[in-house]
Design a protein around this motif. Structure first.
Motif, PDB file in Angstrom:
ATOM      1  N   ARG A 219      46.243  -0.465  54.662  1.00  0.00           N
ATOM      2  CA  ARG A 219      47.693  -0.578  54.784  1.00  0.00           C
ATOM      3  C   ARG A 219      48.064  -2.058  54.786  1.00  0.00           C
ATOM      4  NH1 ARG A 219      51.323  -1.562  58.791  1.00  0.00           N
ATOM      5  NH2 ARG A 219      49.649  -1.752  60.326  1.00  0.00           N
ATOM      6  N   VAL A 220      49.042  -2.424  53.954  1.00  0.00           N
ATOM      7  CA  VAL A 220      49.497  -3.816  53.920  1.00  0.00           C
ATOM      8  C   VAL A 220      51.010  -3.839  54.041  1.00  0.00           C
ATOM      9  CG1 VAL A 220      49.696  -5.918  52.522  1.00  0.00           C
ATOM     10  CG2 VAL A 220      47.550  -4.624  52.533  1.00  0.00           C
ATOM     11  N   LYS A 221      51.471  -4.674  54.931  1.00  0.00           N
ATOM     12  CA  LYS A 221      52.911  -4.886  55.119  1.00  0.00           C
ATOM     13  C   LYS A 221      53.136  -6.391  55.025  1.00  0.00           C
ATOM     14  CE  LYS A 221      56.352  -4.298  58.835  1.00  0.00           C
ATOM     15  NZ  LYS A 221      56.473  -3.936  60.276  1.00  0.00           N
ATOM     16  N   MET A 222      54.020  -6.800  54.120  1.00  0.00           N
ATOM     17  CA  MET A 222      54.283  -8.233  53.983  1.00  0.00           C
ATOM     18  C   MET A 222      55.784  -8.480  53.954  1.00  0.00           C
ATOM     19  SD  MET A 222      51.727  -9.990  51.268  1.00  0.00           S
ATOM     20  CE  MET A 222      49.964  -9.688  51.279  1.00  0.00           C
TER      21      MET A 222
ATOM     22  N   GLY B 246      61.846 -16.698  48.646  1.00  0.00           N
ATOM     23  CA  GLY B 246      60.535 -16.422  48.063  1.00  0.00           C
ATOM     24  C   GLY B 246      59.386 -16.985  48.871  1.00  0.00           C
ATOM     25  N   LYS B 247      59.589 -17.220  50.151  1.00  0.00           N
ATOM     26  CA  LYS B 247      58.503 -17.723  50.995  1.00  0.00           C
ATOM     27  C   LYS B 247      57.900 -16.567  51.802  1.00  0.00           C
ATOM     28  CE  LYS B 247      55.806 -20.638  53.046  1.00  0.00           C
ATOM     29  NZ  LYS B 247      54.742 -19.623  52.969  1.00  0.00           N
ATOM     30  N   LEU B 248      56.589 -16.387  51.637  1.00  0.00           N
ATOM     31  CA  LEU B 248      55.902 -15.381  52.440  1.00  0.00           C
ATOM     32  C   LEU B 248      55.877 -15.837  53.888  1.00  0.00           C
ATOM     33  CD1 LEU B 248      52.827 -14.541  50.165  1.00  0.00           C
ATOM     34  CD2 LEU B 248      54.557 -12.891  50.927  1.00  0.00           C
TER      35      LEU B 248
ATOM     36  N   VAL C 122      52.125  -8.073  46.976  1.00  0.00           N
ATOM     37  CA  VAL C 122      52.672  -9.363  46.534  1.00  0.00           C
ATOM     38  C   VAL C 122      53.488  -9.168  45.251  1.00  0.00           C
ATOM     39  CG1 VAL C 122      52.020 -11.610  45.531  1.00  0.00           C
ATOM     40  CG2 VAL C 122      50.962 -10.828  47.672  1.00  0.00           C
ATOM     41  N   ASP C 123      52.924  -8.359  44.328  1.00  0.00           N
ATOM     42  CA  ASP C 123      53.626  -8.107  43.080  1.00  0.00           C
ATOM     43  C   ASP C 123      54.985  -7.451  43.333  1.00  0.00           C
ATOM     44  OD1 ASP C 123      53.292  -8.003  40.014  1.00  0.00           O
ATOM     45  OD2 ASP C 123      53.914  -5.947  40.497  1.00  0.00           O
ATOM     46  N   GLU C 124      55.011  -6.488  44.240  1.00  0.00           N
ATOM     47  CA  GLU C 124      56.261  -5.776  44.517  1.00  0.00           C
ATOM     48  C   GLU C 124      57.287  -6.704  45.176  1.00  0.00           C
ATOM     49  OE1 GLU C 124      55.704  -2.102  46.568  1.00  0.00           O
ATOM     50  OE2 GLU C 124      57.826  -1.554  46.456  1.00  0.00           O
ATOM     51  N   LEU C 125      56.811  -7.587  46.059  1.00  0.00           N
ATOM     52  CA  LEU C 125      57.711  -8.569  46.681  1.00  0.00           C
ATOM     53  C   LEU C 125      58.338  -9.454  45.611  1.00  0.00           C
ATOM     54  CD1 LEU C 125      55.729  -9.663  49.877  1.00  0.00           C
ATOM     55  CD2 LEU C 125      58.004  -8.595  49.851  1.00  0.00           C
ATOM     56  N   ALA C 126      57.502  -9.943  44.700  1.00  0.00           N
ATOM     57  CA  ALA C 126      58.009 -10.815  43.627  1.00  0.00           C
ATOM     58  C   ALA C 126      59.052 -10.067  42.810  1.00  0.00           C
ATOM     59  CB  ALA C 126      56.858 -11.272  42.732  1.00  0.00           C
ATOM     60  N   GLU C 127      58.716  -8.796  42.511  1.00  0.00           N
ATOM     61  CA  GLU C 127      59.641  -7.983  41.724  1.00  0.00           C
ATOM     62  C   GLU C 127      60.989  -7.855  42.456  1.00  0.00           C
ATOM     63  OE1 GLU C 127      58.828  -3.912  41.933  1.00  0.00           O
ATOM     64  OE2 GLU C 127      60.391  -3.355  40.511  1.00  0.00           O
ATOM     65  N   LYS C 128      60.890  -7.543  43.749  1.00  0.00           N
ATOM     66  CA  LYS C 128      62.117  -7.322  44.515  1.00  0.00           C
ATOM     67  C   LYS C 128      62.917  -8.601  44.673  1.00  0.00           C
ATOM     68  CE  LYS C 128      61.123  -2.935  46.350  1.00  0.00           C
ATOM     69  NZ  LYS C 128      60.591  -2.039  47.380  1.00  0.00           N
ATOM     70  N   LEU C 129      62.227  -9.734  44.641  1.00  0.00           N
ATOM     71  CA  LEU C 129      62.905 -11.029  44.731  1.00  0.00           C
ATOM     72  C   LEU C 129      63.332 -11.534  43.361  1.00  0.00           C
ATOM     73  CD1 LEU C 129      60.452 -12.663  47.287  1.00  0.00           C
ATOM     74  CD2 LEU C 129      62.912 -12.311  47.690  1.00  0.00           C
ATOM     75  N   ASN C 130      63.044 -10.704  42.335  1.00  0.00           N
ATOM     76  CA  ASN C 130      63.350 -11.127  40.961  1.00  0.00           C
ATOM     77  C   ASN C 130      62.669 -12.443  40.592  1.00  0.00           C
ATOM     78  OD1 ASN C 130      64.899  -9.100  39.753  1.00  0.00           O
ATOM     79  ND2 ASN C 130      66.595  -9.653  41.159  1.00  0.00           N
ATOM     80  N   MET C 131      61.515 -12.623  41.107  1.00  0.00           N
ATOM     81  CA  MET C 131      60.770 -13.844  40.766  1.00  0.00           C
ATOM     82  C   MET C 131      59.622 -13.486  39.820  1.00  0.00           C
ATOM     83  SD  MET C 131      60.437 -16.045  44.280  1.00  0.00           S
ATOM     84  CE  MET C 131      59.660 -17.458  43.490  1.00  0.00           C
ATOM     85  N   ASP C 132      59.303 -14.435  38.954  1.00  0.00           N
ATOM     86  CA  ASP C 132      58.103 -14.319  38.122  1.00  0.00           C
ATOM     87  C   ASP C 132      56.894 -14.251  39.055  1.00  0.00           C
ATOM     88  OD1 ASP C 132      56.703 -15.134  35.316  1.00  0.00           O
ATOM     89  OD2 ASP C 132      55.724 -16.118  37.040  1.00  0.00           O
ATOM     90  N   PRO C 133      55.975 -13.325  38.826  1.00  0.00           N
ATOM     91  CA  PRO C 133      54.853 -13.178  39.779  1.00  0.00           C
ATOM     92  C   PRO C 133      53.983 -14.433  39.907  1.00  0.00           C
ATOM     93  CG  PRO C 133      54.513 -11.798  37.818  1.00  0.00           C
ATOM     94  CD  PRO C 133      55.913 -12.320  37.738  1.00  0.00           C
ATOM     95  N   ILE C 134      53.906 -15.232  38.859  1.00  0.00           N
ATOM     96  CA  ILE C 134      53.135 -16.485  38.965  1.00  0.00           C
ATOM     97  C   ILE C 134      53.929 -17.516  39.771  1.00  0.00           C
ATOM     98  CG2 ILE C 134      52.181 -18.448  37.655  1.00  0.00           C
ATOM     99  CD1 ILE C 134      50.484 -15.914  37.450  1.00  0.00           C
ATOM    100  N   ASP C 135      55.208 -17.608  39.492  1.00  0.00           N
ATOM    101  CA  ASP C 135      56.049 -18.552  40.259  1.00  0.00           C
ATOM    102  C   ASP C 135      56.045 -18.200  41.741  1.00  0.00           C
ATOM    103  OD1 ASP C 135      56.702 -20.065  38.080  1.00  0.00           O
ATOM    104  OD2 ASP C 135      58.537 -18.949  37.627  1.00  0.00           O
TER     105      ASP C 135
END
Lengths: 764, 764
Positions: free
Chosen positions: A316-319, A325-327, A395-408
């Motif tokens: 289970r992972v919760k982030m 865009g800061k973790l 991490v990928d889903e967070l980037a998606e939800k933030l509308n950020m490029d996953p590499i950025d």
């Protein structure tokens, strides 16, 4: 993309390091001359086979071997009791030691219980393998079948069938009295997790399931042993570490290490699965009983049933991240199957999963849980692929939800030199940012992906790499060549990558070095070939051994010229007098003068590096999903990996490609399938589906070199990290292709279809 | 009688040196588990046999192998031309090298001529040994038979058949143009020989003949070779030195040493006869042609016909003494058969024969003469037994004529430290006087010898002993045991005598050391096991390797205690701080701390001693001569030998007894018998008569220890000198028994009878 070397070591013009010679064992291997375990043939050799449990969990009430013993050609039969008896025979007074011996031998041959389908129960040595097999059918075992548990979360519950009735949980460092299938529970904490999630603007939480998977090496386990009348035991086997086998045998058989000689033969793959000694102790005790050498070879079915695959798991992972865009927070829970005996790689998974990122608040809980499956073993970046899969999908889903490029998004949060890891330590010089930038700049990442049901996914991965103990010795031939003896099993070309590091010091070609893997009587202790440590540590030993040779040769030049040793420098393979440069001689010429200056020169070195440099890999995959069958096609795959310094680039690339291939297999197809009785239903390579070359595109490799300041040539390990990112990258690519996030491995056609059909887009 | 040790080294309390442990390879050898050359079995192995010349001397006009090639199962056939072709194939431009290659290969397989009965002409590799043998019969060789010469003095004459039409004599250091069977003539001179004989009151002059004799090792020559597709050649053989075989093969096959790996297997005796590579190059080229490993084993007949026995010889000795019993002049002429190729051991015979004595005026002439017999090889104290036989019989006669006890006469004239040898150098500390005194004091010498036709004889002998190059490496196990790799073929227990010298340094038991003989890729260059050098030089390497380990372990103790290395001393197997004696740890305990103080410890050492200490032996024999048959019975035999320091006394005694046994065989029975066609008529062990245990009494050994100051433990070589005195001692005993002095070996029953019957008491 070898861009950063100069910054660290100031060396830009290696002669040998970084080149691509023909490997020393190449011809032997392509012509079939290399000697593997099954090629061994000794005078008067017997063959032995193992009787295995048909049950997942049962009490062994009695074993009747009388009919088997009466079969002509049968020479000896051993059970778990014989292993204990042999150990008692070796040690006059075992005392409390007997408890340890019993535990150790119970994993080799059953004592009171069998703990999984395929568990070893007895073994027969006979004059040929057919008689041995026939004899197995004549052994009668009276089993009392017990309830079994296969699911790791079921196994954690109170009231679950107990794999071991006496296993007590170690919880947060404390030994408790609670009897449970949970052998241990640990936690790492950083910052203030509560505050972290409060600071988060967006939170993603998911649960992931992965199944037990096997390393899938080509060569089945094998061992031949001869227990001599003088008590010296010689063992020939294809294992990842001869000294490791020696250590295990010494403990199981209760004999001193100096009575055991392990001769490593060539090995047909290991990936972590050939560290444990399964057959060796059985062959040894059968040899002790018969006086003959005894040879054993597993079938593929035995390999799948009863060697050490890696853990299935629930994670289970919760982030949480801010709008910027800061973790800011990560909370992870890892529950790993250890199989029948405690010791899953959950610790490594917990340590490594968050390392790519700078996250100020993090908690990771890990559980090691016994179930009625084979005892797990290491598998390429042990325990880390499961955890990285979970973390990177989130991490990928967070980037998606933030509308950020996953590499950025990853660049925004990347760990760097000096940032703190979730598990505590500060990062040394690491190359995650360089890898991310290489992805961002790559043609693949910038290419357009067109068509229906296609998607691109990316994921990072980290593996800490091993250090460990290594040894080497070498002698200089009169023609200026060198015979090198080193202790590391050569799985992926390490004879050559190690020899190259010696050649570089002495300014000679790698063809002038003849490396061989020594047996345990011929070289100093050397740890297992694993943890991506071999080129790093044994190469370092070769480097140091070359220094020893260089110094002695320099002293010989001083004798020859009748000058002080201090007056001699060695550069570009030439010894030269500093005060009188007319006095100069090449390494090769000097080798020809050894006989007249005091005799031959031998070098020796041992190393025990305090820590290796961790490595990052990023995998980028393009997939196409067949919406009718659910089959996922890998259209394109690239890997970007910080290798520190690529000593032997084509084999670095081979490791990167091999890891990605295995990661894709794990992502899409591989799994152990047990039925309701705990019987493994897919114990053949037809049914256990590994990817073939038809399933994979050519995997594109991008070597990034951010030298490890903790190694003479900047080497980091390369073998393991590439397996970590693929499952998450594939999952994210499938999501981009068809809009469903699949949290369970493997993402086989059926599961993909189910996910696409289900309302919420996620199949459990 | 270990009386002198203290004087030299001040060490009286060795713990390991001088003890009698079970040898490490003992169990393997008595249980039949030890692997000798014939035990080797490789996948896809072929078997090969050699076609040999039926003629003593012939021109090979043509060889037709077509019928043999057509035989099913025949895989390849090679002749001398193939060896040259292979060498040309290996070296792009042989240039002048081709002459050397042709000479070298001609000794392996005939080019233009065959030079003795049994000379190798061609070889066949086939799928089994029976087909290979059958194929030999199908090879047609067209020979032009040439006149041959067997007698060494006939061969010296102008007009004698020439073994080599192009061999020119090297005379007194100058290369002449004279074509002759005399390959070389040398001379050593001391003082004024003319004046010497003028000063003499009594002069004895005799001529002696000895026949070619064989070493008689149990195991016939064998070799298996695999020439791999990558050009690497692996050779398994039972030879006295793996590196020596490597060197020979590199030259014959024209490949670099680093392309050759020689793996030494156990050896069933050598005595000097297993230094040359007979089969190895043939097996290698057959393997190159076929791609398979090729195995070859000689029959006993081939061993006797075509390996290297030692020289037959003609020796003249003239010595003069004063009435007071002082030796004042010696003039010796030694003519030795070298067999088919130049290189008899006449030089060693010339150097050693007069060493026991202080003779102010001496001349020794030596001649190396080729004859149509097999090329000679070393045999225990090469060349010296023939010469000592002659010198000691003359010494005995002088003593007799002076009415002096033969021991007193030798004591009167004995060489001592500081006296000059006839061949030039001054004697270092030597033990001849101590040996003579031990004889004089012995029960045997003082016992009464009663009966008819019984007599007692005594003779001295000297052998210079070899130094040479040796290497060793070792690694320390965590349990305080050590794995030692050394390069010396173990013929007579040297694994143990070498390991003992390492154990002594480290204060551990020899059982805690596991020695193994390394292959040429695994240890530094080590010379041949021969010249009585192995325990001396390789033992020294082990001693030095132990010092390397001790220093590193001491440094680790310093790390552990955080003190200076200089503050640590090592005594009685304990490391201890000089400033704080409470800090102390045993070697074994420290071995367990290596992992925590920097990793494992390996040691390495090479030595090249500038010179070994020469050794003396005196043999005393009582004989009874059967006057009806001429058979000589050895009633009692004792040997008194200065061994320097007996590292491993039971094996020192074994060497002494073995040497005396061989010397008695040479004295009484052994000889090569050629018929008028130059055909060897006694090429079996039924007809070539070696002594059996029924022919010998238990040989009594007296170990004298006059330590060699040039070795850490005072070792001198022990293996060779005991063969030198027996023939002279037996001859003198026969003279005492029946009144005839026999100057020819062997003193077989027929020859003894003839001598007794002849008027002058000497049969020629």
């Amino acid at each position: 993309m070898a861009t950063q070397t100069e910054d660290f070591l100031g060396i830009t013009d290696y002669k040998v390091v970084g080149s691509s010679p023909v490997r020393h064992d190449g011809v032997d291997k392509v012509t079939g001359r290399a000697i593997y375990g099954t090629d061994l043939n000794l005078p008067d050799m017997l063959f032995a086979k193992v009787l295995r449990s048909p049950h997942a969990h049962a009490r062994v009430k009695s074993i009747d071997t009388s009919k088997a013993e009466a079969l002509p050609g049968v020479k000896a039969i051993v059970t778990g009791a014989d292993l204990v008896e042999s150990a008692e025979d070796e040690m006059a007074d075992l005392g409390e030691e007997i408890v340890r011996i019993k535990d150790l031998t119970a994993a080799v041959l059953a004592h009171e219980k069998v703990l999984y389908h395929g568990y070893p129960v007895a073994a027969v040595a006979a004059s040929n393998i057919h008689i041995a097999e026939e004899a197995l059918d004549l052994i009668t075992v009276d089993y009392e079948v017990l309830p079994h548990v296969l699911d790791v979360r079921e196994a954690m519950k109170d009231g679950a069938p107990l794999v071991h009735e006496d296993q007590k949980t170690k919880s947060l460092g404390e030994q408790t009295d609670k009897v449970s299938n949970i052998s241990s529970h640990f936690r790492t904490e950083l910052g203030d997790i509560k505050q972290g999630f409060e600071d988060a603007d967006i939170i993603v939480e998911r649960e992931f399931n992965t199944e037990m998977v096997h390393q899938g090496y080509i060569e089945p386990q094998n061992a031949t042993a001869h227990w001599n009348a003088d008590g010296v035991i010689t063992v020939w086997c294809s294992n990842q570490g001869a000294f490791g086998v020696r250590d295990q045998l010494a403990k199981i058989l209760a004999v001193p290490v100096s009575k055991i000689k392990v001769i490593p033969l060539e090995i047909g793959g290991g990936f972590g699965g050939k560290i444990k000694a399964y057959l060796e102790p059985i062959a040894a005790v059968l040899s002790k009983k018969t006086g003959h050498p005894v040879k054993m070879i597993m079938t593929r079915t035995e390999v799948l049933q009863a060697t050490g695959p890696t853990s299935g798991s629930w994670v289970r992972v919760k982030m949480g991240a801010t709008h910027e865009g800061k973790l800011v927070a990560a909370e992870c829970e890892l529950v790993y199957e250890s199989g029948a005996f405690a010791g899953s790689p959950v610790g490594a998974g917990a340590r490594n999963m968050l390392v790519p990122y700078d996250i100020p608040n993090a908690v990771v809980d890990g559980y090691d849980v016994t179930v009625n499956k084979p005892s797990t073993s290491a598998y390429r970046a042990p325990g880390t692929t499961n955890a990285v899969f979970a973390a990177e999908v989130v991490v990928d889903e967070l980037a998606e939800k933030l509308n950020m490029d996953p590499i950025d998004f990853r660049l925004r949060n990347s760990a760097k030199e000096g940032t703190r890891r979730a598990d505590g330590p500060l990062n040394k010089r690491i190359g995650h940012v360089e890898c991310l930038e290489a992805v961002k700049a790559s043609e693949h990442y910038n290419s357009k992906l067109e068509g229906k049901n296609v998607g691109r996914g990316v994921a990072s991965g980290f593996w800490g790499n091993g250090g460990g103990v290594s040894s080497a010795s070498a002698s200089v031939n009169a023609d200026g060549t060198i015979n090198l003896v080193e202790g590391s099993t050569d799985i992926g070309g390490t004879r050559t990558s190690i020899a190259m590091q010696m050649a570089e010091v002495l300014g000679i070609s790698v063809e002038d070095i003849r490396p061989q893997v020594g047996d345990t009587d011929s070289v100093g202790y050397t740890g297992v070939t694993g943890g991506s440590r071999t080129t790093f540590a044994t190469g370092w030993a070769a480097y140091k051994c070359a220094q020893d040779i260089k110094e002695q040769m320099s002293a010989r030049a001083a004798i020859m010229w009748e000058i002080s040793e201090d007056d001699i420098e060695f550069d570009e393979a030439v010894f030269q007098s500093k005060s009188d440069p007319s006095k100069s001689i090449t390494f090769k010429e000097m080798a020809g003068k050894l006989d007249s200056t005091g005799g031959p020169v031998m070098g020796r070195a041992t190393v025990k590096p305090s820590g290796a440099g961790g490595a990052f890999a990023i995998v980028l995959v393009d997939v196409e999903v067949d919406e009718e069958t659910g089959k996922v096609e890998i259209l394109r795959a690239s890997i970007f990996q910080d290798v520190g310094k690529a000593i032997y680039p084509p084999y670095v690339e081979g490791q990167m490609q091999g890891g990605v291939a295995q990661g894709i297999g794990w992502a899409l197809n591989e799994e152990y399938v047990y039925d309701e009785n705990g019987v493994l239903r897919n114990s053949s390579l037809l049914d256990y589906r590994m990817p073939t070359c038809l399933d994979l595109p050519m995997i594109e490799t991008h070597i990034i070199e951010v030298p490890n300041p903790g190694h003479p040539y900047g080497v980091r390990g390369v073998g393991e990290v590439p397996i970590c990112p693929p499952p998450a990258a594939v999952a994210s690519a499938i999501y981009r292709a068809v809009g469903v996030r699949i949290d369970d491995l493997p993402m086989s056609p059926g599961r993909v279809l189910e996910s696409m059909w289900s309302e919420n887009g996620a199949a459990k």
